[in-house]
Design an enzyme around this catalytic site. Structure first.
Site, PDB file in Angstrom:
ATOM      1  N   CYS A 108       0.841  -1.188   0.000  1.00 43.35           N
ATOM      2  CA  CYS A 108       0.000   0.000   0.000  1.00 43.35           C
ATOM      3  C   CYS A 108       0.879   1.242   0.000  1.00 43.35           C
ATOM      4  O   CYS A 108       2.102   1.162   0.094  1.00 43.35           O
ATOM      5  CB  CYS A 108      -0.924   0.013   1.218  1.00 43.35           C
ATOM      6  SG  CYS A 108      -0.044   0.221   2.782  1.00 43.35           S
ATOM      7  N   CYS A 111       3.278   1.705   2.801  1.00 47.81           N
ATOM      8  CA  CYS A 111       4.551   0.982   2.656  1.00 47.81           C
ATOM      9  C   CYS A 111       5.583   1.873   1.962  1.00 47.81           C
ATOM     10  O   CYS A 111       6.770   1.865   2.318  1.00 47.81           O
ATOM     11  CB  CYS A 111       4.352  -0.304   1.853  1.00 47.81           C
ATOM     12  SG  CYS A 111       3.249  -1.514   2.600  1.00 47.81           S
ATOM     13  N   ASP A 513       9.426  27.601 -31.833  1.00 45.12           N
ATOM     14  CA  ASP A 513      10.548  28.116 -32.609  1.00 45.12           C
ATOM     15  C   ASP A 513      10.333  27.702 -34.065  1.00 45.12           C
ATOM     16  O   ASP A 513       9.551  26.789 -34.348  1.00 45.12           O
ATOM     17  CB  ASP A 513      11.858  27.548 -32.055  1.00 45.12           C
ATOM     18  CG  ASP A 513      13.059  28.001 -32.866  1.00 45.12           C
ATOM     19  OD1 ASP A 513      13.139  29.205 -33.170  1.00 45.12           O
ATOM     20  OD2 ASP A 513      13.897  27.142 -33.200  1.00 45.12           O
ATOM     21  N   ASP A 704      14.691  23.891 -30.118  1.00 48.92           N
ATOM     22  CA  ASP A 704      15.733  22.880 -30.323  1.00 48.92           C
ATOM     23  C   ASP A 704      17.151  23.428 -30.208  1.00 48.92           C
ATOM     24  O   ASP A 704      18.098  22.664 -30.142  1.00 48.92           O
ATOM     25  CB  ASP A 704      15.573  22.226 -31.704  1.00 48.92           C
ATOM     26  CG  ASP A 704      15.935  23.173 -32.838  1.00 48.92           C
ATOM     27  OD1 ASP A 704      15.780  24.397 -32.659  1.00 48.92           O
ATOM     28  OD2 ASP A 704      16.386  22.692 -33.895  1.00 48.92           O
ATOM     29  N   ASP A 708      17.291  28.912 -27.907  1.00 52.20           N
ATOM     30  CA  ASP A 708      15.987  28.703 -27.284  1.00 52.20           C
ATOM     31  C   ASP A 708      16.101  28.403 -25.788  1.00 52.20           C
ATOM     32  O   ASP A 708      15.088  28.406 -25.086  1.00 52.20           O
ATOM     33  CB  ASP A 708      15.250  27.529 -27.951  1.00 52.20           C
ATOM     34  CG  ASP A 708      14.962  27.788 -29.419  1.00 52.20           C
ATOM     35  OD1 ASP A 708      14.581  28.928 -29.743  1.00 52.20           O
ATOM     36  OD2 ASP A 708      15.120  26.859 -30.231  1.00 52.20           O
TER      37      ASP A 708
END
Length: 809
Positions: A108, A111, A513, A704, A708
């Site tokens: 559970c 735990c 972009d 990318d 950026d």
């Protein structure tokens, strides 16, 4: 003993090939000799087969012959401190090391909380995260302060079993666990069936009358049947409950064990006293049903968490390498940077590298989600885990083991599966206190019914203890996150954590972009316009010489164009400095060279290139402008459809680029974007993202390049695409591994669907407990029905999460 290995052998424990220089042999009780590849595997073999570590210690150090430590003694686990064993499974990270552990005995959310509290209390622990859905723990610690053996001993000391998570053995571990559970389940089923037969006779006698002595005989027979069920099959509940009580922590097994003990104890008391009704049939039946539920939950969790295992299974166990002109087959873990590896058709690639000989097509679908194979030839990169389909190739290893892209993907998926969202943290705190509330309510139920009928009081209190379980609450978030991150990884989308999905589900503005993100990222040269008496060949040679050190798509296009025209880039380029979003400066023949945007190369009004929807790159040497190069980059084929789909989902899409406004406007018009901002430097991109955030927007930035990175770091969700610069990946929340822009639509749908699924799971758990508690306290639920209902609630939550796999299919 250690011997020279004269032939090709496999380790008896992990099934990997044994290195030529070592062969650890061990003869078992039957006289059969087994071979092991390291001391850790030999020790693990002893522990798994119940022989203990005495023989292992004797073989390593005769001075400690006869020593049989308890499992809480770190010496019992000392074999896992073996250097060879840790080389395979322990990974250096930052200021320490990290390992993934497989935990047994977890039932559970409490735990999870207990294991994390114990681990985080150890000296030298940097972090400890436990995943309830996969039963795995990721532990990071300082090896100078703490050993792995002490970590394992500490977990064992609170009633759980931990061992290093080894992908090569995971199926074997699952089978062993299932066999042990099925044995307990079989004993419980046999006892429950026989106890029920006797109960039928007792129930019939209750209505039609039965001799007292015969009734007592049936009671004693039922006791004899129920006793092994309680002591053997129910022992898993007792051990876990005792461990948590000993540490003054409450888990779900406390009310379960309490219900079993109270029901069984009351029935034994009635049998001994010779007066009253017994519940041996009920106690055996709900032990059987509880174990059945745990078995089904375990199977469902493994299915939900199978994405990591699928990724790990992609890596082959061995590789063929050329060493001293001889072809050798060695374990993948022994590959080193610079090794020359041979891959034949139909074989998987064992490491990341560069092709040195051959040409082939490679299936990269399990890593990128691309269904079509990709052609690779000399100089192209290959990735570990991908499938070679056609020709034989020879490649040079650049990254092996934990450094491969496949290993990085697995780490990202596991990190996403173990990270906790705010919703999950709240649920865990509630689950940890839920048991206390249930015990109190059970006591009130027993007291309230005791004045009516003591037997009914026991039965109703036990039903309440059994039926109310925080398992569904604890599984609500991790089950959905496990399925979501695994399904996303299968489609080539990596998500760093559950909190990322929470934020992405709230995003209302998506900023893109242009170059390499919205466009194909493979620009081609449209025009060369040399000036000042410079030839086109001289212009391109100098620009390619400077740009060969850059990762930007436009730079790669310029270098590629020079190669296509057989123009060698100039040599002697030094002091190359990148100016993100603007260009590059360098030194050549004692002069400064500028290559980049028109304003970067300090072009005057008269020197500016003609207005055209192209990207213009200028080149200036000292004070002399050498000329212009025009490049174009077409939008991706699915760009327009993707933008339309995003807008239909209520997202405001903005194009934000450093390219000329005319070029940005042209691309925006082609794909259907109405808001386009061009000629923005990196700091200006960041400013716009911050401004939108201040206006109340939840912004996701997709990019990318290095230029950026500031905007990605500022956005609520940072998404990077294939072939992104390393600095962009470092700030990314989501990584798109394939070339399809439509993956953005899938990612948004997945985030929203996951949050919807989590809310549904919490609603299911709330409704279940809201109905179960009053019904049980009112005496309308018997223990057997409670035992059936408890695992069903967890299975419903897991099944609801599994629906996320169908998203986007």
């Amino acid at each position: 003993m250690i011997h020279h290995n004269p032939s090709s052998l496999s380790c008896y424990h992990c099934a990997l090939p044994i290195a030529d220089e070592i062969d650890i042999r061990y003869g078992d009780a039957t006289g059969q000799e087994h071979h092991f590849c390291c001391q850790g595997c030999l020790a693990a073999y002893h522990m798994i087969h119940g022989a203990g570590l005495e023989e292992y210690y004797r073989r390593r150090d005769p001075a400690i012959t006869g020593m049989r430590p308890t499992t809480t003694d770190p010496n019992h686990w000392a074999a896992f401190d073996d250097a060879e064993f840790q080389r395979r499974l322990v990974r250096p990270v930052g200021d320490g090391v990290e390992i993934c552990l497989l935990l047994e005995g977890m039932h559970c959310a409490a735990c999870v909380w207990l294991n994390e509290r114990v681990l985080q209390g150890l000296p030298g622990i940097r972090s400890a995260r436990v995943n309830f859905a996969t039963h795995r723990a990721t532990v990071r610690w300082d090896p100078q302060q703490l050993s792995l053996s002490h970590i394992l001993a500490s977990i064992d000391g609170i009633g759980y079993h931990a061992e290093p998570y080894d992908p090569d053995r995971i199926e074997q571990i699952h089978q062993q666990r299932d066999r042990a559970l099925l044995l307990r389940l079989g004993v419980a089923g046999f006892g429950a069936a026989n106890a029920m037969f006797i109960a039928v006779a007792l129930y019939a006698g209750y209505f039609s009358g039965i001799d007292h002595e015969l009734k007592q005989f049936f009671h004693w027979v039922s006791l004899a049947i129920a006793l092994p069920v309680v002591l053997f099959s129910g022992m898993v509940f007792f051990r876990s409950a005792w461990s948590s009580l000993r540490l003054k922590r409450l888990t779900v097994d406390v009310p379960v064990a309490t219900g079993i003990v109270v029901t069984f104890g009351y029935s034994v008391w009635v049998t001994w006293r010779g007066h009253g009704e017994v519940f041996f049939d009920s106690v055996t039946m709900f032990i059987f049903i509880l174990l059945t539920g745990r078995y089904l939950e375990s199977a469902a969790r493994r299915k939900a968490a199978s994405a990591t295992e699928r990724l790990l299974s992609l890596e082959p166990r061995t590789a063929r390498v050329l060493r001293d002109a001889t072809e050798l087959e060695i374990p993948v873990r022994e590959l080193q940077r610079g090794d020359q590896v041979i891959v034949r058709p139909g074989e998987r690639i064992a490491a990341d590298g560069l092709i040195r000989q051959g040409r082939t097509s490679i299936d990269e679908s399990m890593l990128t989600g691309e269904s079509l194979p990709v052609v690779r030839s000399i100089g192209d990169r290959v990735a570990a885990g991908t499938l070679n389909q056609e020709g034989a190739i020879l490649f040079e290893v650049t990254h092996a083991g934990d450094e491969t892209a496949l290993a990085a993907i697995v780490r990202l998926v596991e990190e996403a599966q173990t990270r906790r969202s705010p919703m999950q943290s709240l649920a865990d705190r509630i689950a940890a206190r839920f048991v206390v509330v249930i015990l109190a309510l059970a006591l009130l139920t027993a007291l309230g019914w005791w004045w009516v009928d003591p037997a009914q009081a026991i039965e109703h209190a036990v039903a309440l203890l059994i039926i109310t379980c925080p398992c569904a609450l604890g599984l609500a978030t991790p089950a959905a996150m496990i399925v979501a991150s695994g399904s996303a990884a299968h489609r080539g989308v990596l998500i760093r954590g559950s909190e990322v999905l929470e934020r992405l589900a709230r995003v209302n503005r998506l900023v893109l972009d242009k170059t390499g993100t919205l466009t194909c990222g493979t620009p081609h040269v449209e025009q060369l316009q040399p000036l000042s008496g410079i030839t086109a060949q001289q212009l391109l040679a100098l620009v390619a010489g400077v740009e060969q050190f850059s990762e930007h798509p436009l730079a790669r296009a310029l270098v590629r164009e020079a190669k296509l025209r057989d123009i060698a880039p100039v040599t002697g380029i030094t002091e190359v400095i990148s100016h993100p979003g603007a260009g590059v400066t360098a030194q050549h023949a004692g002069q400064t060279v500028w290559v980049g945007r028109p304003d970067f190369v300090s072009a005057t009004e008269d020197e500016l290139p003609p207005q055209a929807p192209w990207s213009w790159i200028g080149c200036r040497v000292a004070t002399e402008l050498w000329g212009w190069i025009a490049l174009s980059d077409a939008p991706k084929a699915d760009a327009a459809a993707t933008i339309a789909a995003l807008q239909q989902r209520g997202l405001r899409v903005t194009l934000l680029s450093g390219d000329h406004q005319a070029v940005v406007d042209a691309v925006a018009q082609q794909v259907g974007i109405t808001e386009a901002l061009g000629a923005r430097l990196p700091q200006q991109k960041e400013y716009h993202v911050a401004q939108w955030h201040d206006q109340g927007d939840w912004v996701a930035m997709v990019g990318d390049g290095i230029n950026d990175a500031p905007a990605l770091a500022r956005a609520a969700v940072a998404i990077v695409v294939e072939n992104a610069a390393d600095v962009s990946v470092a700030t990314a929340d989501v990584v798109l591994l394939n070339r399809r822009l439509e993956s953005l639509v899938y990612t948004v749908d997945l985030a929203r669907g996951t949050m919807r699924c989590i809310r549904q799971n919490y609603t299911i758990s709330l409704i279940y407990n809201s109905l179960a508690i009053p019904l049980a306290m009112a005496g309308l639920v018997i223990p057997v029905v409670a035992a059936i209902a408890m695992p069903i609630s967890s299975l419903i939550v897991i099944g609801n999460a599994m629906r996320l796999r169908r998203l986007g299919s």
